[in-house]
Design an enzyme around this catalytic site. Structure first.
Site, PDB file in Angstrom:
ATOM      1  N   TYR A 152       2.783  -9.505  -8.397  1.00 49.20           N
ATOM      2  CA  TYR A 152       1.754  -8.475  -8.219  1.00 49.20           C
ATOM      3  C   TYR A 152       2.268  -7.177  -8.814  1.00 49.20           C
ATOM      4  O   TYR A 152       3.433  -6.818  -8.602  1.00 49.20           O
ATOM      5  CB  TYR A 152       1.472  -8.298  -6.721  1.00 49.20           C
ATOM      6  CG  TYR A 152       0.481  -7.205  -6.386  1.00 49.20           C
ATOM      7  CD1 TYR A 152      -0.860  -7.317  -6.751  1.00 49.20           C
ATOM      8  CD2 TYR A 152       0.875  -6.067  -5.678  1.00 49.20           C
ATOM      9  CE1 TYR A 152      -1.778  -6.318  -6.431  1.00 49.20           C
ATOM     10  CE2 TYR A 152      -0.043  -5.072  -5.350  1.00 49.20           C
ATOM     11  CZ  TYR A 152      -1.367  -5.208  -5.732  1.00 49.20           C
ATOM     12  OH  TYR A 152      -2.260  -4.217  -5.403  1.00 49.20           O
ATOM     13  N   ASP A 254       9.394  -4.844 -13.033  1.00 48.66           N
ATOM     14  CA  ASP A 254       8.658  -4.102 -12.014  1.00 48.66           C
ATOM     15  C   ASP A 254       9.510  -4.116 -10.744  1.00 48.66           C
ATOM     16  O   ASP A 254       9.549  -5.092 -10.009  1.00 48.66           O
ATOM     17  CB  ASP A 254       7.290  -4.750 -11.788  1.00 48.66           C
ATOM     18  CG  ASP A 254       6.477  -3.989 -10.750  1.00 48.66           C
ATOM     19  OD1 ASP A 254       7.009  -3.013 -10.182  1.00 48.66           O
ATOM     20  OD2 ASP A 254       5.321  -4.372 -10.508  1.00 48.66           O
ATOM     21  N   LYS A 282       7.333   2.984  -3.970  1.00 52.93           N
ATOM     22  CA  LYS A 282       7.716   2.695  -2.588  1.00 52.93           C
ATOM     23  C   LYS A 282       8.948   3.471  -2.114  1.00 52.93           C
ATOM     24  O   LYS A 282       8.845   4.638  -1.808  1.00 52.93           O
ATOM     25  CB  LYS A 282       7.900   1.191  -2.399  1.00 52.93           C
ATOM     26  CG  LYS A 282       6.602   0.412  -2.643  1.00 52.93           C
ATOM     27  CD  LYS A 282       6.616  -0.931  -2.014  1.00 52.93           C
ATOM     28  CE  LYS A 282       5.509  -1.845  -2.505  1.00 52.93           C
ATOM     29  NZ  LYS A 282       4.179  -1.569  -1.973  1.00 52.93           N
TER      30      LYS A 282
END
Ligand code: PMP
Length: 449
Positions: A152, A254, A282
């Site tokens: 994702y 990522d 994050k």
């Protein structure tokens, strides 16, 4: 379906949440601020959080392992970060003009990710991956990207493809059919997104050969944390690195979930692989929205004031997020703190592995440092399809049984993982392991081994 007695216990603990949800869903789709937060029968609402704990509106206190999907690597409301935010807010939250802290912040990211020459700011993981993909396309002059089935990268077109596809629609394992996950995307967006399985360098090479000269980038999570915890097999990432070099394809790691977590310099440091570009979010923002994408100077400068490629954002590098992030990375997440979350994570992983064995439940417990997951399956999780063999009914039964005993083991979705923060104590870990024993015993009583 979760057992009736389990649901009854949940419902009797959370009446105020139910009422709030009933009200909220009249004005917000599903009553939640981000659709994946909703679950059956209804989500519980949070009142506040501190350290390793959250309290819901009914007064239940939980040990939290969602930790904001890993955003709160420093724990909730860490005092040093709260102070940094207070200090900055007195000087305003957004200038939309340059300020010094952005320099110190990027110096710290560059220290952690030395293979990168420059970083640029963004506000979320979605933005960071969107910009990275655009930069790679601009740099190479090519349109196609390759993503991994089960990874994702946020919600922009081209990457909302084959994130969690129904296996029946996903084509052959070694050459997956790209599956659009969202209506509202142009049908031909998917023309430019090619999909390969994780841990299969041969499949990647075959695809590179078939589309030689057409591919701008491979974007991937080096450790696949959006399908539970799926670790790269030995040699896999090295082969990916070599192949992308051979075919002149930009390799984007990522590291939105792994960066500044599984090691100070993320999975790239832990696994000693040097991608061309890195995306971060994050944990790098100390709890506030902050993201970054980095790469070689000649690629990043394409997106500078004299470059040919657009990137902009009113909130980018806002001093409030930068202050929180700078304090998080330089004052809280020291090397010692990184060792601490790795050690506590390893304690939890071992404790849960032992518990699974003691209780006698069929499961694979996987983790790396502060993140981990229980797959309720006897199949080794090596890619999305093997990860997806986890038994959803068992997983939800386990999840609610932990929750009803005051531990949130991971976010309310299948194939997410636990996040250990600096605020989790040895006592929290011991209680979690003990509680997992009770929840696993219930799973065994209901489903057998
Ligand atoms: N990349 C990865 C690897 C992620 O896990 C996520 C979010 N879970 C994103 C990108 C998107 O980040 P955001 O939710 O901040 O847009």
């Amino acid at each position: 379906m979760v057992q009736e007695e389990t649901l009854k216990a949940y419902i009797s603990r959370t009446p105020k949440s139910k009422k709030m949800w009933d009200d909220a869903k009249r004005v917000i789709p599903g009553g939640v601020g981000s659709s994946i937060r909703c679950f059956e029968p209804y989500p519980f609402f949070i009142d506040r959080a501190k350290g390793s704990r959250v309290w819901d509106v009914d007064g239940n206190e939980y040990i939290d392992y969602i930790m904001g999907y890993g955003i709160n690597v420093a724990g909730h409301a860490h005092p040093a970060i709260v102070n940094a935010i207070k200090e900055q807010i007195e000087k305003a939250s957004v200038y939309t003009m340059p300020h010094e802290k952005s320099f110190w912040y990027m110096k710290e990211l560059l220290r952690r990710f030395p293979m990168v020459d420059m970083f640029q700011f963004a506000n979320s993981g979605t933005e960071a991956t969107m910009h990275a993909v655009r930069a790679a396309r601009s740099y190479t002059g090519k349109d196609k990207i390759v993503k991994i089935e089960g990874c994702y990268h946020g919600v922009h077109d081209y990457v909302i493809v084959s994130v969690g596809p129904p296996i029946g629609k996903a084509g052959p394992k070694w050459a997956p059919t790209p599956v659009i996950e969202s209506e509202g995307m142009p049908r031909d967006a998917v023309k430019n997104t090619l999909v390969v399985p994780f841990n299969d360098a041969e499949a990647m090479e075959t695809l590179f050969r078939r589309h030689e000269g057409e591919i701008a980038a491979v974007i991937m999570e080096p450790i696949m944390l959006n399908s539970g915890v799926v670790l790269p097999k030995r040699g896999y990432l090295e082969r990916v690195r070599k192949l992308t070099e051979e075919y002149n394809i930009v390799l984007i790691f990522d590291e939105v979930k792994t960066g500044c977590r599984v090691a100070p310099g993320g999975a790239s440091e832990l696994l000693n692989i040097k991608p061309d570009m890195i995306t971060l979010a994050k944990s790098i923002g100390g709890g506030l929205p902050l993201a970054a994408f980095g790469g070689k100077k000649e690629v990043l400068e394409l997106m500078g004031p004299n470059g040919r490629t657009w990137t902009a954002g009113s909130y980018c590098a806002n001093p409030l997020s930068v202050s929180a992030g700078l304090t998080c990375l330089t004052k809280v997440m020291t090397n010692k703190a990184h060792r601490y979350i790795t050690d506590r994570g390893n304690d939890l992983l071992k404790g849960i592995k032992d518990m699974v064995e003691d209780v006698g439940v069929t499961a694979k417990v996987k983790g790396v440092g502060p993140v981990g997951y229980i797959f309720f399956t006897d199949v080794e999780p090596v890619d999305y399809r093997t990860a997806a063999t986890t038994d959803a009914e068992k997983a939800w039964e386990f999840w609610f049984n932990m929750l009803n005993r005051d531990v949130i083991p991971w976010s309310p979705s299948l194939l997410d993982e636990w996040y250990v923060s600096v605020a989790h104590t040895k006592g929290d870990i011991a209680k979690t392991i003990e509680t997992s024993g009770k929840a696993l015993r219930t799973v065994k009583r209901i489903f057998g081994a």
